[in-house]
Enzyme design. Structure first.
Site, PDB file in Angstrom:
ATOM      1  N   ASP A 111       8.721  21.645 -63.081  1.00 48.17           N
ATOM      2  CA  ASP A 111       9.412  22.415 -62.038  1.00 48.17           C
ATOM      3  C   ASP A 111      10.484  21.557 -61.384  1.00 48.17           C
ATOM      4  OD1 ASP A 111       7.254  20.875 -60.997  1.00 48.17           O
ATOM      5  OD2 ASP A 111       7.177  22.075 -59.173  1.00 48.17           O
ATOM      6  N   GLU A 175       4.609  20.810 -58.984  1.00 47.77           N
ATOM      7  CA  GLU A 175       4.606  19.513 -58.290  1.00 47.77           C
ATOM      8  C   GLU A 175       5.449  19.599 -57.030  1.00 47.77           C
ATOM      9  OE1 GLU A 175       5.761  15.418 -57.133  1.00 47.77           O
ATOM     10  OE2 GLU A 175       7.017  17.118 -57.584  1.00 47.77           O
TER      11      GLU A 175
HETATM   12 ZN   LIG Z   1       9.574  14.700 -59.109  1.00 44.70          ZN
END
Ligand SMILES: [Zn+2]
Length: 446
Positions: A111, A175
């Site tokens: 991401d 994340e």
């Molecule tokens: Zn990162």
């Protein structure tokens, strides 16, 4: 420390595949995997993971792509509520070693943060562009470049090194938003003797990061006409929730100063913990005293502030107590105290400098001509989850995320230097052969 014959072979192969590395990173940038809010439809996560899975299984890995169940996250209070993985698979690829050596995890998050404001970019953030030895695009350094580097490193290791220990390559979502992707991997059983995540560390070895949680504070008021003089609240008068919220915010500033000054909260690699108001919403009508004020804060905290499980409960208790105490000094808030709710939590990380992976990676940085230091990340990365919950001591080590003093992560015109990507992939193969050990025939097939 000089390179062995095998290490020369591996790094030469990486160098020869420079264009392949740039092509792969470019392709990854072309998938829109912008971090999303809960409830948004999936983006191109599945397409990206499928492309990686195809490539890495061609290299000989046993690949598992799966969508975790929301209940996989139940064991940890990371949030956010309602998160699900539909259309957003996680990937685990395993290359079996020939036996007898420690196993190593390469991990990267797929991401990336929003590319807005897009109009300020020199080139399309989702069409990688090479200019002056730099690869531009959203996620170039954070961290699709790193994901390309672990993929190439794994391919080269599979073809040219006979690793003793297993090599596990994982790519995950979430994340940037919540940490839920690595949590799902750990819950699914991902574990190794150590791990490396090529976040943009500038070839430093990150061995620490702060944990983080969100705090929502609701401060009550009482509505009433804002242009009409009001009696005291005890006589039924209105109360301005925004003005009452300033009492809370002033106390937050005092708490922050306390933490900054407290000797036991000084850390050699990390700034002190903090409570930072980031969003305020209040009120119903332009001529009405606001009946409520909501303050959202982010609360980064040090490893030493974590509770015994690594979570935020001790910090939470301290912050809540301070805010209730200050509320007691105000006659309205004493009887109508603010309410605090905590959501979304990720743990801090602190690895011992004696961890073998710390020694291996910090030596590798010198051997690829990019000597770095042991360092910490002010914010958070997936290494904390792998280390604390997955029993996999995990460092970050990767390309630079800076242009002089300018931070390229999350910035307009994000880029990664192509030389850095190549150096990163070289560092990864060196770290793998040194950590996992390599077989007696290694190198002969090159
Ligand atoms: Zn990162």
């Amino acid at each position: 420390m000089g390179l062995t014959d095998l290490e020369h072979v591996l790094t030469d192969v990486i160098e020869a595949r420079r264009d392949d590395l740039v092509d792969l990173a470019s392709r990854l940038i072309g998938f829109d995997t912008t971090a999303r809010d809960v409830g948004d439809p999936p983006r191109d996560e599945a397409e990206l993971q499928n492309a990686l899975a195809a490539r890495i299984s061609d290299a000989g890995a046993r690949v598992e792509l799966w969508e975790p169940a929301a209940s996989d996250l139940d064991r940890a209070p990371i949030g956010p509520p309602g998160l699900d993985f539909t259309g957003r698979p996680q990937m685990i690829a395993r290359f079996a070693g020939h036996g007898g050596g420690p196993s190593l995890l390469f991990n990267g998050h797929i991401d990336a943060v929003s590319a807005e404001p897009r109009s300020q970019w020199t080139s399309d953030p989702f069409r990688a562009d090479v200019r002056e030895g730099r690869l531009y695009g959203r996620g170039a350094c954070d961290m699709k470049g790193g994901v390309a580097a672990i993929t190439l490193a794994a391919e080269v290791l599979a073809e040219h090194a006979d690793l003793a220990g297993d090599l596990i390559v994982c790519t995950n979502t979430d994340e940037e938003s919540s940490g839920a992707g690595s949590m799902a991997l750990v819950t699914h059983g991902v574990s190794a003797d150590a791990g490396i995540i090529p976040e943009p560390t500038g070839f430093d070895t990150w061995i620490a990061c702060r944990g983080s949680s969100f705090l929502t504070i609701d401060v009550p008021g009482r509505p009433g006409h804002a242009e009409i003089d009001q009696p005291d609240w005890r006589q039924g008068g209105a109360v301005n929730a925004i003005e009452k919220a300033t009492i809370v915010i002033d106390e937050i500033k005092r708490l922050r100063d306390d933490w900054r000054a407290r000797p036991e909260l000084q850390h050699t690699l990390l700034p002190p913990g903090s409570v930072v108001p980031t969003m305020v919403t209040a009120g119903e009508w332009g001529a009405t005293y606001p009946a409520w004020c909501r303050i959202l804060c982010v609360v980064p905290y040090l490893p030493v502030q974590a509770d015994s499980g690594g979570w935020v409960s001790d910090v939470r208790r301290e912050v809540d107590e301070r805010l209730i105490q200050v509320a007691a000094t105000d006659d309205w808030l004493a009887e109508h105290p603010p309410t605090m709710s905590w959501s979304a939590n990720v743990m801090p990380l602190e690895l011992s400098t004696d961890e073998p992976i710390v020694t291996v990676v910090s030596r590798v940085s010198a051997d690829i001509g990019r000597p770095g230091q042991l360092a910490g990340l002010n914010s958070w990365f997936d290494g904390a989850t792998f280390s604390r919950l997955g029993a996999t001591p995990t460092v970050a080590f990767g390309p630079s995320g800076r242009d002089g003093s300018r931070i390229l992560l999350h910035a307009v015109d994000e880029y990664v230097r192509i030389d850095d990507l190549v150096a990163c992939a070289k560092g990864l193969v060196l770290a793998a052969v040194r950590f996992c050990g390599s077989g007696p025939q290694a190198g002969e097939r090159a």
